[in-house]
Structures are given as C-alpha cells and as structure tokens.
Design a protein around this motif. Sequence first.
Motif, PDB file in Angstrom:
ATOM      1  N   GLY A  72      37.272 -14.609  29.099  1.00 20.86           N
ATOM      2  CA  GLY A  72      38.905 -14.751  28.002  1.00 20.86           C
ATOM      3  C   GLY A  72      39.720 -15.384  27.694  1.00 20.86           C
ATOM      4  N   ILE A  73      40.394 -16.114  28.816  1.00 21.07           N
ATOM      5  CA  ILE A  73      41.475 -16.784  28.268  1.00 21.07           C
ATOM      6  C   ILE A  73      40.937 -17.867  27.993  1.00 21.07           C
ATOM      7  N   ALA A  74      39.772 -18.774  28.738  1.00 15.93           N
ATOM      8  CA  ALA A  74      39.295 -20.291  28.988  1.00 15.93           C
ATOM      9  C   ALA A  74      38.584 -19.714  27.391  1.00 15.93           C
ATOM     10  N   ALA A  75      38.021 -19.087  26.883  1.00 15.82           N
ATOM     11  CA  ALA A  75      37.177 -18.249  25.144  1.00 15.82           C
ATOM     12  C   ALA A  75      37.860 -18.655  24.728  1.00 15.82           C
ATOM     13  N   ALA A  76      39.205 -18.023  24.843  1.00 15.70           N
ATOM     14  CA  ALA A  76      40.368 -18.043  23.357  1.00 15.70           C
ATOM     15  C   ALA A  76      41.291 -19.844  22.988  1.00 15.70           C
ATOM     16  N   GLU A  77      40.991 -19.916  24.993  1.00 17.25           N
ATOM     17  CA  GLU A  77      41.102 -21.766  24.100  1.00 17.25           C
ATOM     18  C   GLU A  77      40.272 -22.345  23.781  1.00 17.25           C
ATOM     19  N   VAL A  78      38.912 -22.026  24.140  1.00 17.03           N
ATOM     20  CA  VAL A  78      37.985 -23.224  23.960  1.00 17.03           C
ATOM     21  C   VAL A  78      38.061 -22.796  21.795  1.00 17.03           C
ATOM     22  N   ALA A  79      38.356 -21.116  21.514  1.00 18.49           N
ATOM     23  CA  ALA A  79      38.286 -21.139  20.506  1.00 18.49           C
ATOM     24  C   ALA A  79      38.976 -21.501  18.744  1.00 18.49           C
ATOM     25  N   GLY A  80      40.787 -22.056  20.363  1.00 20.66           N
ATOM     26  CA  GLY A  80      41.046 -22.665  19.275  1.00 20.66           C
ATOM     27  C   GLY A  80      42.453 -21.610  19.031  1.00 20.66           C
ATOM     28  N   PHE A  81      42.570 -20.689  19.525  1.00 22.91           N
ATOM     29  CA  PHE A  81      43.596 -19.533  20.090  1.00 22.91           C
ATOM     30  C   PHE A  81      45.058 -20.502  20.307  1.00 22.91           C
ATOM     31  N   ASP A  82      46.325 -20.278  19.686  1.00 25.18           N
ATOM     32  CA  ASP A  82      47.313 -21.440  19.749  1.00 25.18           C
ATOM     33  C   ASP A  82      48.792 -20.312  18.010  1.00 25.18           C
ATOM     34  N   PRO A  83      49.517 -19.511  19.046  1.00 26.88           N
ATOM     35  CA  PRO A  83      49.840 -19.550  20.475  1.00 26.88           C
ATOM     36  C   PRO A  83      48.457 -18.753  21.590  1.00 26.88           C
ATOM     37  N   ILE A  84      48.669 -18.523  22.846  1.00 24.62           N
ATOM     38  CA  ILE A  84      48.135 -17.557  23.805  1.00 24.62           C
ATOM     39  C   ILE A  84      49.943 -16.697  24.880  1.00 24.62           C
ATOM     40  N   LYS A  85      50.052 -16.237  24.433  1.00 27.61           N
ATOM     41  CA  LYS A  85      50.628 -15.235  25.058  1.00 27.61           C
ATOM     42  C   LYS A  85      50.911 -14.569  26.085  1.00 27.61           C
ATOM     43  N   VAL A  86      50.528 -14.736  27.092  1.00 23.46           N
ATOM     44  CA  VAL A  86      50.750 -13.483  28.194  1.00 23.46           C
ATOM     45  C   VAL A  86      51.651 -12.714  28.944  1.00 23.46           C
ATOM     46  N   ASN A  87      51.392 -11.913  28.982  1.00 23.32           N
ATOM     47  CA  ASN A  87      52.597 -10.454  29.207  1.00 23.32           C
ATOM     48  C   ASN A  87      52.480 -10.156  30.398  1.00 23.32           C
ATOM     49  N   THR A  88      53.655 -10.318  30.958  1.00 20.51           N
ATOM     50  CA  THR A  88      53.781 -10.138  33.115  1.00 20.51           C
ATOM     51  C   THR A  88      54.724  -8.583  32.886  1.00 20.51           C
ATOM     52  N   VAL A  89      54.546  -7.263  33.420  1.00 21.98           N
ATOM     53  CA  VAL A  89      55.311  -6.237  33.712  1.00 21.98           C
ATOM     54  C   VAL A  89      55.252  -6.956  35.013  1.00 21.98           C
ATOM     55  N   VAL A  90      57.009  -7.220  35.026  1.00 18.58           N
ATOM     56  CA  VAL A  90      57.482  -7.568  36.525  1.00 18.58           C
ATOM     57  C   VAL A  90      57.448  -6.149  37.120  1.00 18.58           C
ATOM     58  N   MET A  91      56.733  -6.175  38.661  1.00 18.75           N
ATOM     59  CA  MET A  91      57.648  -4.455  39.344  1.00 18.75           C
ATOM     60  C   MET A  91      57.410  -5.152  40.682  1.00 18.75           C
ATOM     61  N   ARG A  92      58.900  -4.601  41.591  1.00 21.36           N
ATOM     62  CA  ARG A  92      58.728  -5.094  42.379  1.00 21.36           C
ATOM     63  C   ARG A  92      58.617  -4.203  43.492  1.00 21.36           C
ATOM     64  N   GLY A  93      58.005  -6.061  44.677  1.00 21.43           N
ATOM     65  CA  GLY A  93      57.251  -5.184  45.935  1.00 21.43           C
ATOM     66  C   GLY A  93      55.534  -5.642  45.405  1.00 21.43           C
ATOM     67  N   ARG A  94      55.158  -5.399  43.987  1.00 14.79           N
ATOM     68  CA  ARG A  94      53.757  -5.817  43.218  1.00 14.79           C
ATOM     69  C   ARG A  94      53.504  -7.635  43.205  1.00 14.79           C
ATOM     70  N   ASN A  95      54.166  -8.069  42.459  1.00 16.32           N
ATOM     71  CA  ASN A  95      54.347  -9.074  41.581  1.00 16.32           C
ATOM     72  C   ASN A  95      55.485  -9.680  41.798  1.00 16.32           C
ATOM     73  N   ASP A  96      56.596  -9.271  41.527  1.00 14.61           N
ATOM     74  CA  ASP A  96      58.279  -9.808  41.858  1.00 14.61           C
ATOM     75  C   ASP A  96      57.659 -11.873  42.589  1.00 14.61           C
TER      76      ASP A  96
END
Length: 240
Positions: free
Chosen positions: A113-137
């Motif tokens: 999906g992100i690759a297709a968005a870049e090809v389609a010309g979306f700019d900016p692409i914002k990526v939201n990351t919820v930071v969780m201790r012990g899971r993805n920090d």
Amino acid sequence: AGLEWLRRDEILRFEEIVAIVQVLAGMGLKRVRLTGGEPLVRRDLVRLVEMLAAVPGIEDIALSTNAVLLAPLAAELRRAGVQRLNISLDSLRPERVDAIARRPGSFARIMDGIAAAEVAGFDPIKVNTVVMRGRNDDELEDFARVTMERPWHVRFIEVMPVGESLEVSAREFVSAFEILEQLRRLGELRPAEGPPGNGPATYFRFPGAPGTVGVITPMSHSFCDDCNRLRLTADGHLRP
C-alpha cells in the motif's frame, strides 16, 4: 472484540456526510480528513472523495488508514482528490505487525500500500507509530533511519490509556522525552517545519534527511487547548 456492529441504516449516507461538510464549509471549514476505524472498508469510498472535493471551500482532503487495503485504491483515491495520507504502522518487523493487527499477512499488504501511494504521487506520506514499551520501543532508531533514506514523516505517538486498555497502556507508556533521547543516539536532531497538515506533531530532522521524525504528546504535553478539529462519527454525532 467487544464491538457492536451498526446496521446500514444507522450509518450516514454519503449525501448526508457531504451536506454536513457543505454547511461547515460555509462557516470556514477548509480541510477534511477521512478516518475511522478503517475508512477503506467503506464501500465506494472513492465516490465520497469525489463528492467532498466538489464542495466549494474545501481545499484539502486527507486520509488516515492502516494501508492494508490501500494498494489497489491508491491511484483512484489520488485522482478523486485525496492529497495526503496518514498511515498507521507500529512496527517494521512483519511478525510484530501481524501480531498487533491479528491478521497474518498484514505487513506485506501495508508495504504494498505504501509503495502504491508513492507511485501514485502522494506527498507527504505521514507514518503514525504508537510507541509501546516492550512491544516496539526497540525499533525507534529503525524508523528514524527510514527518514534518512525516504521522504517519510514518521510521527511517534505516546500511547493513550483508554477504555479497557487502561492498565496495559500505563505499563507500556513511553514519554516523548525518552523517545527523542533514544533518537539522538543516531545523530543531531534539528527542529523542522514538518509537512503540511496543521496537526499536533512537533517535528525534527537529521541533517540531510529527506524525511522527518515527530512526536505527538497527548499524555506528557496535552494539546487539547490548541485543537482545531471536529469529528463527525459514522453514526452522525459531531464531537468537538
């Protein structure tokens, strides 16, 4: 789990959504964001975008999505009038994304999906990351390195304790201060303008990086007094 499904007649029709946006546009509304839940599960969403784009006074349409269903729709959404994307991505490791989403194969579909968005010309692409201790920090630096190579704007969001997740969220909370301290191990972080959108993030950039990193701080630094949003729910309630 635990969600009550709404009947079709309990959900706003496209014409009702557009009528409300028309009234608000007459009062100064310029920006519309389609969000959820997951907006791409709504059938014929592209048609709603076209209808909203035709409302006089609406200058900007954005979409928040988990990107699982984005790849086949990215170009159509772009042509219909969506200008900006926010993509939820809490890990760069396939097994973690699939576990968090509880849907095997989610990571591969999100990347498509992100690759297709870049090809389609979306700019900016914002990526939201919820930071969780012990899971993805332990992935903060991995996300930050992506901004050094690609024009992604990664926003790290403090986990918010809500509903049945109060106890879990308290254990998993990582403050924005701790997030930024960890990112500074990679190099100098300079305050940055950030992409358009007028949202609650504070942005930084590594020297020479095409993207930015940002922090959104609903817990450590409340931004409610600066909020400029109204939320229209799927069942027709308007929430300030």
